[in-house]
Scaffold this motif. Sequence first.
Motif, PDB file in Angstrom:
ATOM      1  N   ASP A   1       0.817  -1.218   0.000  1.00  0.00           N
ATOM      2  CA  ASP A   1       0.000   0.000   0.000  1.00  0.00           C
ATOM      3  C   ASP A   1       0.850   1.267   0.000  1.00  0.00           C
ATOM      4  O   ASP A   1       0.473   2.299   0.570  1.00  0.00           O
ATOM      5  N   THR A   2       2.010   1.199  -0.655  1.00  0.00           N
ATOM      6  CA  THR A   2       2.875   2.368  -0.800  1.00  0.00           C
ATOM      7  C   THR A   2       3.258   2.504  -2.279  1.00  0.00           C
ATOM      8  O   THR A   2       3.702   1.530  -2.889  1.00  0.00           O
ATOM      9  N   LEU A   3       3.067   3.701  -2.816  1.00  0.00           N
ATOM     10  CA  LEU A   3       3.258   3.906  -4.250  1.00  0.00           C
ATOM     11  C   LEU A   3       4.182   5.082  -4.531  1.00  0.00           C
ATOM     12  O   LEU A   3       4.253   6.046  -3.763  1.00  0.00           O
ATOM     13  N   ASN A   4       4.880   4.988  -5.653  1.00  0.00           N
ATOM     14  CA  ASN A   4       5.528   6.129  -6.287  1.00  0.00           C
ATOM     15  C   ASN A   4       4.706   6.533  -7.503  1.00  0.00           C
ATOM     16  O   ASN A   4       4.213   5.664  -8.244  1.00  0.00           O
ATOM     17  N   VAL A   5       4.544   7.834  -7.724  1.00  0.00           N
ATOM     18  CA  VAL A   5       3.788   8.336  -8.872  1.00  0.00           C
ATOM     19  C   VAL A   5       4.722   9.194  -9.718  1.00  0.00           C
ATOM     20  O   VAL A   5       5.253  10.203  -9.242  1.00  0.00           O
ATOM     21  N   ASP A   6       4.941   8.767 -10.964  1.00  0.00           N
ATOM     22  CA  ASP A   6       5.800   9.506 -11.892  1.00  0.00           C
ATOM     23  C   ASP A   6       4.941  10.127 -12.993  1.00  0.00           C
ATOM     24  O   ASP A   6       4.226   9.413 -13.702  1.00  0.00           O
ATOM     25  N   PHE A   7       5.014  11.444 -13.125  1.00  0.00           N
ATOM     26  CA  PHE A   7       4.389  12.145 -14.242  1.00  0.00           C
ATOM     27  C   PHE A   7       5.436  12.275 -15.350  1.00  0.00           C
ATOM     28  O   PHE A   7       6.483  12.895 -15.160  1.00  0.00           O
ATOM     29  N   ILE A   8       5.139  11.669 -16.489  1.00  0.00           N
ATOM     30  CA  ILE A   8       6.073  11.634 -17.611  1.00  0.00           C
ATOM     31  C   ILE A   8       5.530  12.570 -18.691  1.00  0.00           C
ATOM     32  O   ILE A   8       4.477  12.305 -19.284  1.00  0.00           O
ATOM     33  N   MET A   9       6.269  13.641 -18.970  1.00  0.00           N
ATOM     34  CA  MET A   9       5.751  14.707 -19.815  1.00  0.00           C
ATOM     35  C   MET A   9       6.645  14.946 -21.023  1.00  0.00           C
ATOM     36  O   MET A   9       7.854  14.736 -20.973  1.00  0.00           O
ATOM     37  N   VAL A  10       6.024  15.377 -22.096  1.00  0.00           N
ATOM     38  CA  VAL A  10       6.743  15.887 -23.261  1.00  0.00           C
ATOM     39  C   VAL A  10       6.358  17.353 -23.411  1.00  0.00           C
ATOM     40  O   VAL A  10       5.184  17.675 -23.587  1.00  0.00           O
ATOM     41  N   GLU A  11       7.329  18.238 -23.298  1.00  0.00           N
ATOM     42  CA  GLU A  11       7.043  19.668 -23.387  1.00  0.00           C
ATOM     43  C   GLU A  11       6.704  20.069 -24.820  1.00  0.00           C
ATOM     44  O   GLU A  11       7.212  19.502 -25.784  1.00  0.00           O
ATOM     45  N   ARG A  12       5.854  21.054 -24.926  1.00  0.00           N
ATOM     46  CA  ARG A  12       5.488  21.579 -26.236  1.00  0.00           C
ATOM     47  C   ARG A  12       6.613  22.450 -26.803  1.00  0.00           C
ATOM     48  O   ARG A  12       7.544  22.833 -26.111  1.00  0.00           O
ATOM     49  N   TRP A  13       6.443  22.786 -28.095  1.00  0.00           N
ATOM     50  CA  TRP A  13       7.204  23.903 -28.627  1.00  0.00           C
ATOM     51  C   TRP A  13       6.640  25.164 -27.988  1.00  0.00           C
ATOM     52  O   TRP A  13       5.437  25.407 -27.993  1.00  0.00           O
ATOM     53  N   TYR A  14       7.498  25.971 -27.451  1.00  0.00           N
ATOM     54  CA  TYR A  14       7.039  27.176 -26.758  1.00  0.00           C
ATOM     55  C   TYR A  14       7.217  28.444 -27.590  1.00  0.00           C
ATOM     56  O   TYR A  14       6.644  29.479 -27.260  1.00  0.00           O
ATOM     57  N   THR A  15       7.993  28.378 -28.650  1.00  0.00           N
ATOM     58  CA  THR A  15       8.207  29.545 -29.511  1.00  0.00           C
ATOM     59  C   THR A  15       7.445  29.332 -30.810  1.00  0.00           C
ATOM     60  O   THR A  15       7.718  28.389 -31.554  1.00  0.00           O
ATOM     61  N   TRP A  16       6.493  30.224 -31.078  1.00  0.00           N
ATOM     62  CA  TRP A  16       5.630  30.086 -32.252  1.00  0.00           C
ATOM     63  C   TRP A  16       5.657  31.378 -33.076  1.00  0.00           C
ATOM     64  O   TRP A  16       4.772  32.221 -32.950  1.00  0.00           O
ATOM     65  N   PRO A  17       6.663  31.525 -33.952  1.00  0.00           N
ATOM     66  CA  PRO A  17       6.613  32.648 -34.899  1.00  0.00           C
ATOM     67  C   PRO A  17       5.778  32.228 -36.118  1.00  0.00           C
ATOM     68  O   PRO A  17       6.315  31.855 -37.160  1.00  0.00           O
ATOM     69  N   VAL A  18       4.460  32.264 -35.980  1.00  0.00           N
ATOM     70  CA  VAL A  18       3.574  31.681 -36.985  1.00  0.00           C
ATOM     71  C   VAL A  18       3.246  32.707 -38.064  1.00  0.00           C
ATOM     72  O   VAL A  18       2.673  33.762 -37.763  1.00  0.00           O
ATOM     73  N   PRO A  19       3.616  32.441 -39.316  1.00  0.00           N
ATOM     74  CA  PRO A  19       3.164  33.330 -40.390  1.00  0.00           C
ATOM     75  C   PRO A  19       1.637  33.358 -40.407  1.00  0.00           C
ATOM     76  O   PRO A  19       0.981  32.316 -40.358  1.00  0.00           O
ATOM     77  N   LEU A  20       1.084  34.540 -40.461  1.00  0.00           N
ATOM     78  CA  LEU A  20      -0.363  34.717 -40.369  1.00  0.00           C
ATOM     79  C   LEU A  20      -0.967  34.826 -41.756  1.00  0.00           C
ATOM     80  O   LEU A  20      -0.549  35.654 -42.568  1.00  0.00           O
ATOM     81  N   LEU A  21      -1.907  33.980 -42.049  1.00  0.00           N
ATOM     82  CA  LEU A  21      -2.663  34.048 -43.293  1.00  0.00           C
ATOM     83  C   LEU A  21      -4.102  33.716 -42.950  1.00  0.00           C
ATOM     84  O   LEU A  21      -4.426  32.576 -42.621  1.00  0.00           O
TER      85      LEU A  21
END
Length: 497
Positions: free
Chosen positions: A120-140
Amino acid sequence: MIRHQIQTYRTYHFRKDIFLFFILIFSFFVIDIQAQNDLLLTGLDQYAKDTVGYVRINSVNFIGNKKTKEKIITRELDIDNGSLVPKKGIKDYITSERNKVFNTQLFESVDVLVTEQGKDTLNVDFIMVERWYTWPVPLLELADRSFNEWWNNRNHDLSRIQYGLDFKQRNMRGRNETLHLLVKLGFSRQFTLGYSFPYIDKQQKTSLSFNTTFKEETTVAYKTEENKFVEYENDTEVQRRSYKGNVNFGKRYGFYDHHNLNFGFTYDVINDTIAELNPDFFLEGRTELRYFTLKYTYTRDKRDITSYPLNGYYIQAGIEKTGLGIFDDLNVVNVDWSLWRFWNMRKSNRWYYSLGFLGKLGFPEKVPYNQMRAIGYGGMIVRGYDNYVIEGQNAGVIKNELRLRALSTSLNFQNVIKSKHVKRIPIDILFKCYIDAGYAHFKDVDPSNADFTNTPLLGYGFGVDFVTFYSSVLKFEYSFNRHGRGGGLYFYYSVDL
């Protein structure tokens, strides 16, 4: 050359992240499709039938948050080292904790691995993949609110295309802060600068953001006829300029309750021609409006996934005072609300139902035309009337939708593209049917707009939703309405950047 045009508006955004959509289409032909779940949650099967007692969380660990500060994640969680969690419903509890992290919109994916460290003892691991945080998106994008309206009513007029740059730097300093710069040219000109801080205090409960916008338009929708906008356009002279700025303070109590206080200023100027064509545009033939606004908004958000919810509920209510006595241009009070409930029917993970009630009340009833917004704006849409706008200060909409999850798969890019950001792209396909109803009241409605005002609106139809990478949602809907006009096939696209 001066010409008049009629324009209808709807809530489709034909713009950023188009290249992701083409990657997705291409991938259907080159990538093996594998079964997947929304969440990879392993290590709790042994508690499926054990509903008595507690388990102790030995440690909570975070894997993959290379830029994001750990405190930005822990501020979202109820679970902590040493927590005691009831065995009954533990899987739902851990899933709810994971959804809190995913809804920060900082991670492309969040999985959970639970491992036993003893009885009745657990470890909890959150496994994440970060997003791209820089978005210089050409606007159309299109000046019209809808691709369908541009295609069907504007005769594919390419002069109505706008271009520019929509730059977002998210998660600055690893603290979930966002810098936003928008430069829009072409059919109109717009410049926007904004910055948001998710917290400014040690308790991480108070947020701050600011935003300022300058906009110029040579084409202005100056009135409504037959529930469609009528435009005046002068190719050589700016017809409207607007300056807007606002500061927003937020206060967060618990995980789900948010209070926001927004203070803003607007300076809006139109050409004499617009005031002559419609003296009610700013009322009394005025050519400028200056006013401060103060708005309080309360939000309680217990949806599972905010970008495409399937379970939970959402409550938002706001009251806004326009005109604070500093200028005499406006003196208006508006109340608005949005109430939603989402059901996973019988926990089948296949059938879902949602019910929404949206509305607004405004005082006085007579306000400048450019602020007379009822049905057809934002989320206040009765499907089947997508091509129309109904003016007024008082309106309500009820939305019902039944969805069937027909397919849930993922595309595995791991052996094709060596990138931490593109390893597994989820694909969900949901078929749906819906019935919407609405009503807008305006006693002084112009006779040309009377068909849809002060009368019940009823729309219904069916469609299919595609939900994928970065919570992108692609919708095809075929709608009808009780008036027998304006139905047809509609297309929507949104992306959660």
